[in-house]
Motif scaffolding. Structure first.
Motif, mmCIF file in Angstrom:
data_model
loop_
_atom_site.group_PDB
_atom_site.id
_atom_site.type_symbol
_atom_site.label_atom_id
_atom_site.label_comp_id
_atom_site.label_asym_id
_atom_site.label_seq_id
_atom_site.Cartn_x
_atom_site.Cartn_y
_atom_site.Cartn_z
ATOM 1 N N UNK A 123 32.173 31.625 -96.991
ATOM 2 C CA UNK A 123 31.135 32.587 -96.634
ATOM 3 C C UNK A 123 30.108 31.935 -95.724
ATOM 4 N N UNK A 124 29.722 32.665 -94.699
ATOM 5 C CA UNK A 124 28.685 32.222 -93.774
ATOM 6 C C UNK A 124 27.671 33.337 -93.622
ATOM 7 N N UNK A 137 23.512 38.130 -90.378
ATOM 8 C CA UNK A 137 24.900 38.180 -89.920
ATOM 9 C C UNK A 137 25.741 37.465 -90.966
ATOM 10 N N UNK A 138 26.714 38.154 -91.527
ATOM 11 C CA UNK A 138 27.518 37.524 -92.574
ATOM 12 C C UNK A 138 29.010 37.688 -92.305
ATOM 13 N N UNK A 139 29.730 36.629 -92.643
ATOM 14 C CA UNK A 139 31.194 36.613 -92.589
ATOM 15 C C UNK A 139 31.644 36.061 -93.929
ATOM 16 N N UNK A 146 40.789 39.129 -98.218
ATOM 17 C CA UNK A 146 39.773 40.145 -97.911
ATOM 18 C C UNK A 146 38.690 39.512 -97.046
ATOM 19 N N UNK A 147 38.370 40.153 -95.922
ATOM 20 C CA UNK A 147 37.323 39.664 -95.026
ATOM 21 C C UNK A 147 36.298 40.775 -94.833
ATOM 22 N N UNK A 148 35.023 40.417 -94.981
ATOM 23 C CA UNK A 148 33.926 41.356 -94.770
ATOM 24 C C UNK A 148 32.950 40.730 -93.782
ATOM 25 N N UNK A 149 32.692 41.445 -92.694
ATOM 26 C CA UNK A 149 31.736 40.994 -91.686
ATOM 27 C C UNK A 149 30.694 42.096 -91.540
#
Length: 174
Positions: A123-124, A137-139, A146-149
């Motif tokens: 997670x960033x 801003x999140x990644x 599963x990817x959530x941006x």
């Protein structure tokens, strides 16, 4: 219920920034004599409003290979001038992490200043500030999982802070 969590998340961002005394949370130089946040960008030499912030995020994200994912969460009407949410369809990006990094890089070149950076276990989350706005801003996640941006921006001016508090209080019992 989703709208209440929306407001809570936005209010949390606003209150966190305001409470930390960081660059984005300072009220110095923001707002006119009536305390409104709409005068802040002109005083700061810019013209950031919700439409401008949306365009900056959208331009940076689409140039980096993202397409916008339709959002089924509606921002309450009273907060539309105070909050932006832009969520890309991370599944359609060739490399969502690279597109995320490129989006953030483009935004920083466009005058957004990075104020915080958090990375842990895939997670960033980065905080960027510009003319009284804070962009989170999140990644989250990794390729083949599963990817959530998300890109969520809030106006930190006193008028919007008041609206976020009121909306949070209104939805507290929901």
């Amino acid at each position: 219920m989703r709208k209440a969590s929306w407001a809570a998340a936005a209010a949390g961002v606003v209150l966190l920034v305001a409470g930390c005394g960081g660059e984005g949370g300072s009220d110095e130089g923001k707002g006119g004599s009536d305390g409104s946040s709409s005068a802040a960008p002109a005083e700061a030499g810019g013209s950031l409003d919700a439409a401008t912030v949306t365009k900056e995020i959208e331009d940076a994200a689409t140039a980096a290979g993202f397409t916008e994912k339709p959002d089924d969460d509606d921002i309450p009407p009273a907060l539309k001038d105070c909050m932006i949410s832009w969520q890309p369809d991370a599944e359609k990006a060739a490399d969502s992490k690279k597109s995320y990094d490129d989006t953030v890089a483009t935004l920083t070149k466009g005058g957004w200043k990075e104020s915080q950076d958090f990375e842990q276990q895939g997670s960033t989350i980065k905080s960027l500030d510009k003319n009284g706005w804070t962009l989170k801003a999140s990644h989250q996640g990794q390729k083949d999982t599963f990817v959530l941006v998300q890109f969520i921006a809030t106006d930190n001016g006193p008028a919007c802070e008041k609206l976020f508090r009121e909306d949070l209080e209104k939805n507290k019992d929901s």
